[in-house]
Scaffold this motif. Structure first.
Motif, mmCIF file in Angstrom:
data_model
loop_
_atom_site.group_PDB
_atom_site.id
_atom_site.type_symbol
_atom_site.label_atom_id
_atom_site.label_comp_id
_atom_site.label_asym_id
_atom_site.label_seq_id
_atom_site.Cartn_x
_atom_site.Cartn_y
_atom_site.Cartn_z
ATOM 1 N N ALA A 30 0.670 -0.905 -0.153
ATOM 2 C CA ALA A 30 -0.167 0.348 0.220
ATOM 3 C C ALA A 30 0.769 0.991 0.197
ATOM 4 O O ALA A 30 1.907 0.900 0.607
ATOM 5 C CB ALA A 30 -1.271 0.189 1.338
ATOM 6 N N ALA A 31 -0.022 2.464 -0.807
ATOM 7 C CA ALA A 31 0.915 2.978 -0.914
ATOM 8 C C ALA A 31 1.350 4.006 0.674
ATOM 9 O O ALA A 31 2.917 4.479 0.494
ATOM 10 C CB ALA A 31 0.522 4.340 -1.602
ATOM 11 N N GLY A 113 7.517 18.739 -15.179
ATOM 12 C CA GLY A 113 6.258 17.614 -14.765
ATOM 13 C C GLY A 113 6.555 17.996 -13.281
ATOM 14 O O GLY A 113 6.892 17.080 -12.633
ATOM 15 N N VAL A 114 6.592 19.908 -12.917
ATOM 16 C CA VAL A 114 6.715 19.637 -11.488
ATOM 17 C C VAL A 114 4.627 19.006 -10.499
ATOM 18 O O VAL A 114 4.053 18.746 -11.403
ATOM 19 C CB VAL A 114 6.420 20.713 -11.331
ATOM 20 N N ALA A 115 4.982 18.861 -9.105
ATOM 21 C CA ALA A 115 4.122 18.049 -9.054
ATOM 22 C C ALA A 115 3.092 19.193 -7.891
ATOM 23 O O ALA A 115 1.821 18.704 -8.011
ATOM 24 C CB ALA A 115 4.739 17.266 -7.909
ATOM 25 N N GLY A 116 3.410 20.463 -7.975
ATOM 26 C CA GLY A 116 2.784 21.327 -7.822
ATOM 27 C C GLY A 116 3.708 22.509 -7.969
ATOM 28 O O GLY A 116 4.881 22.621 -8.219
ATOM 29 N N ILE A 117 2.587 24.270 -7.635
ATOM 30 C CA ILE A 117 3.082 25.087 -7.747
ATOM 31 C C ILE A 117 3.197 25.974 -6.593
ATOM 32 O O ILE A 117 1.897 26.151 -6.143
ATOM 33 C CB ILE A 117 3.194 26.346 -9.790
ATOM 34 N N ARG A 140 -6.251 21.530 -14.812
ATOM 35 C CA ARG A 140 -6.068 19.981 -15.735
ATOM 36 C C ARG A 140 -5.505 19.439 -14.287
ATOM 37 O O ARG A 140 -5.032 18.322 -14.676
ATOM 38 C CB ARG A 140 -4.896 20.669 -16.348
ATOM 39 N N GLY A 141 -5.728 19.886 -13.099
ATOM 40 C CA GLY A 141 -5.844 19.010 -11.674
ATOM 41 C C GLY A 141 -4.375 19.204 -11.333
ATOM 42 O O GLY A 141 -3.797 18.828 -10.368
ATOM 43 N N LEU A 142 -3.879 20.213 -11.850
ATOM 44 C CA LEU A 142 -2.126 20.760 -10.707
ATOM 45 C C LEU A 142 -2.253 21.263 -9.788
ATOM 46 O O LEU A 142 -3.013 22.279 -9.550
ATOM 47 C CB LEU A 142 -1.606 21.278 -11.759
ATOM 48 N N PRO A 143 -2.252 21.225 -8.667
ATOM 49 C CA PRO A 143 -1.456 21.783 -6.977
ATOM 50 C C PRO A 143 -1.733 22.458 -7.427
ATOM 51 O O PRO A 143 -0.076 22.707 -7.650
ATOM 52 C CB PRO A 143 -1.317 20.732 -6.042
ATOM 53 N N ILE A 144 -1.919 23.508 -6.667
ATOM 54 C CA ILE A 144 -1.502 25.424 -6.305
ATOM 55 C C ILE A 144 -1.825 25.621 -5.134
ATOM 56 O O ILE A 144 -2.703 25.480 -4.977
ATOM 57 C CB ILE A 144 -1.784 26.382 -7.434
ATOM 58 N N VAL A 145 -0.938 26.729 -4.554
ATOM 59 C CA VAL A 145 -1.537 27.186 -3.560
ATOM 60 C C VAL A 145 -0.497 28.594 -3.803
ATOM 61 O O VAL A 145 0.419 29.114 -4.127
ATOM 62 C CB VAL A 145 -0.377 26.977 -2.422
ATOM 63 N N LEU A 146 -1.341 29.855 -3.788
ATOM 64 C CA LEU A 146 -1.017 30.948 -3.888
ATOM 65 C C LEU A 146 -1.445 31.625 -2.407
ATOM 66 O O LEU A 146 -2.252 31.940 -1.920
ATOM 67 C CB LEU A 146 -2.197 31.970 -5.052
ATOM 68 N N ILE A 147 -0.229 32.523 -2.366
ATOM 69 C CA ILE A 147 0.638 33.524 -0.964
ATOM 70 C C ILE A 147 0.077 35.077 -1.365
ATOM 71 O O ILE A 147 0.737 35.571 -2.394
ATOM 72 C CB ILE A 147 1.839 33.264 -0.666
ATOM 73 N N ASN A 148 -0.761 35.478 -0.287
ATOM 74 C CA ASN A 148 -1.641 37.280 -0.724
ATOM 75 C C ASN A 148 -1.820 37.475 -1.956
ATOM 76 O O ASN A 148 -1.801 36.476 -3.132
ATOM 77 C CB ASN A 148 0.433 37.386 -0.426
ATOM 78 N N GLY A 149 -2.790 38.468 -2.009
ATOM 79 C CA GLY A 149 -3.509 39.284 -3.111
ATOM 80 C C GLY A 149 -4.377 38.253 -3.532
ATOM 81 O O GLY A 149 -5.567 37.474 -4.341
ATOM 82 N N PHE A 150 -5.457 37.856 -2.647
ATOM 83 C CA PHE A 150 -6.362 37.548 -2.085
ATOM 84 C C PHE A 150 -7.662 37.507 -3.828
ATOM 85 O O PHE A 150 -8.079 38.588 -3.550
ATOM 86 C CB PHE A 150 -7.768 36.614 -1.166
ATOM 87 N N ARG A 151 -8.244 36.374 -4.607
ATOM 88 C CA ARG A 151 -9.073 36.746 -5.787
ATOM 89 C C ARG A 151 -10.102 36.160 -5.553
ATOM 90 O O ARG A 151 -10.020 35.039 -5.361
ATOM 91 C CB ARG A 151 -8.584 36.534 -6.667
ATOM 92 N N LEU A 305 -0.543 22.524 -0.454
ATOM 93 C CA LEU A 305 -0.437 21.978 -1.149
ATOM 94 C C LEU A 305 0.226 20.147 -1.226
ATOM 95 O O LEU A 305 0.050 19.801 -2.123
ATOM 96 C CB LEU A 305 1.104 22.510 -1.769
ATOM 97 N N LEU A 306 0.526 19.951 -0.452
ATOM 98 C CA LEU A 306 1.203 18.334 -0.094
ATOM 99 C C LEU A 306 -0.156 17.667 0.502
ATOM 100 O O LEU A 306 -0.038 16.817 -0.275
ATOM 101 C CB LEU A 306 2.077 18.143 1.412
ATOM 102 N N GLU A 307 -1.438 18.422 0.854
ATOM 103 C CA GLU A 307 -2.475 17.569 1.403
ATOM 104 C C GLU A 307 -2.988 17.467 -0.206
ATOM 105 O O GLU A 307 -3.845 16.353 -1.006
ATOM 106 C CB GLU A 307 -3.339 18.730 1.729
ATOM 107 N N GLU A 308 -2.491 18.578 -1.344
ATOM 108 C CA GLU A 308 -3.311 18.261 -2.756
ATOM 109 C C GLU A 308 -2.927 17.537 -3.398
ATOM 110 O O GLU A 308 -3.236 16.299 -4.273
ATOM 111 C CB GLU A 308 -3.069 19.957 -3.485
ATOM 112 N N ILE A 309 -1.611 16.953 -3.132
ATOM 113 C CA ILE A 309 -0.801 16.281 -4.107
ATOM 114 C C ILE A 309 -1.062 14.967 -3.815
ATOM 115 O O ILE A 309 -1.394 14.207 -4.337
ATOM 116 C CB ILE A 309 0.647 16.705 -3.741
ATOM 117 N N GLY A 310 -1.112 14.998 -2.481
ATOM 118 C CA GLY A 310 -1.722 13.643 -1.676
ATOM 119 C C GLY A 310 -3.386 13.037 -1.569
ATOM 120 O O GLY A 310 -3.530 11.914 -1.615
ATOM 121 N N GLY A 311 -4.251 14.087 -2.817
ATOM 122 C CA GLY A 311 -5.281 13.219 -2.977
ATOM 123 C C GLY A 311 -6.673 14.122 -1.901
ATOM 124 O O GLY A 311 -7.615 13.987 -2.050
#
Length: 341
Positions: A30-31, A113-117, A140-151, A305-311
């Motif tokens: 198991a993973a 091929g980054v896992a996230g940005i 497209r399912g790429l995990p991203i997190v944005l710091i400051n500048g909420f939109r 970001l790691l939560e997103e990468i982990g599903g």
């Protein structure tokens, strides 16, 4: 160091046979169990077999607007260290005027091929920018997190400093020192952090000094020393005895502008910065500033970001972090004549 399967198995809470299957790249594990064995290897100081090293070398894109402002290297260091502890390597991308744009960096990162940005104060912080560049990544399912500048039109996880509260704190501090003509040297008006700081300044002036007539005390300027210097000159012409600044860099320029008038900081004019960059305690005078909780924000960004990468879907909302006012020697009681007005 000789690898002992029994030690690894005991630390991971699995059988020696399971450890052997993981080390030999066999299927049927198991993973979560596989990750527990790999973590045990790292904690116990064993070198991973060559076939498993790539599993620790996942790449994460980290895009920051510049490195000349010390707050952004501070963000980068915290984020890079946190990613490394989780087995990821950060690919740092820095934008410069006339250089590679954020969209170009994003394409390069996708090609690698980054896992996230993680985007720090990126194009998303510009209220006039197109949000579709981020929604396409999310779709497209790429995990991203944005710091400051909420939109609100970008459906991704945001980590932000509470810029509105930051300026309320600064105004309250200066008002308590007897200042009545308090100015704001904010950044460009189209940026979300500047918009929020201006809102906090207006709210603080109303709450502390019972005034809403503050338009002549707000100057939008560049996030540069020169921008701060020019803004200070305008605010001094309008009778300001204290200046709140949208960044520590602007505050350094404001202090220069005050001194060019033959005035002293803080005896004649008080100056408050924003960020608490690493150098602010060593300025002359040491700068009173509003501390942006860089460490907490950086760790929260990595965790999301790691939560997103982990599903696990991270909250599609803004996580606001509370700032802290750091009082040093660039602020003092208002001059007697000014306080009496």
């Amino acid at each position: 160091m000789t690898m002992r399967l029994a030690d690894i198995a005991a630390h991971a809470g699995v059988s020696e046979a399971t450890v052997s299957r993981v080390l030999n790249g066999k299927p049927g594990v198991a993973a979560g169990t596989r990750q527990a064995v790999l973590t045990a290897l790292d904690v116990l100081g064993y070198e991973r077999p060559a076939r498993l090293r790539s599993q620790r070398a996942g790449l994460i894109g980290l895009i920051v607007p510049e490195l000349s402002n010390p707050i952004f290297p501070a963000f980068a260091q915290i984020i890079e260290n946190a990613l490394a502890l989780s087995g990821y390597a950060a690919v740092l991308c820095t934008m410069t005027p006339g250089g590679i744009r954020e969209d170009d960096y994003t394409e390069l990162l996708l090609e690698r091929g980054v896992a996230g940005i993680i985007f720090v104060n990126g194009e998303h912080a510009d209220s006039q920018s197109d949000p579709s560049r981020y929604t396409r990544l999310i779709d497209r399912g790429l995990p991203i997190v944005l710091i400051n500048g909420f939109r609100p039109d970008i459906p991704g996880p945001f980590i932000s400093n509470d810029d509105t509260v930051s300026l309320e704190m600064a105004v309250a501090h200066l008002a308590a020192l007897g200042h009545r003509r308090i100015g704001l040297a904010a950044g460009q008006s189209r940026f979300v952090p500047s918009i929020r700081k201006t809102e906090g300044f207006r709210r603080g002036m109303q709450e502390q000094l019972n005034t809403t007539e503050v338009d002549d005390l707000i100057v939008n300027t560049l996030f540069t020393v020169e921008g701060g210097q020019a803004a200070a000159q305008e605010l001094l012409d309008r009778g300001a005895t204290a200046i709140c600044c949208g960044s520590d860099i602007i505050a350094i320029g404001a202090i220069r502008g005050v001194r060019q008038r033959g005035l002293r900081v803080p005896e004649d004019v008080s100056v408050v910065g924003f960020d608490d960059s690493p150098m602010t305690a060593f300025l002359d005078p040491p700068l009173t500033t509003v501390r942006q909780p860089v460490r907490e924000m950086g760790l929260a960004a990595v965790a999301n970001l790691l939560e997103e990468i982990g599903g696990t879907r991270a909250p599609r909302a803004e996580l606001l972090h509370r700032p802290e006012l750091v009082v040093r020697r660039s602020t003092a009681p208002a001059p007697v004549a000014a306080a009496a007005r």
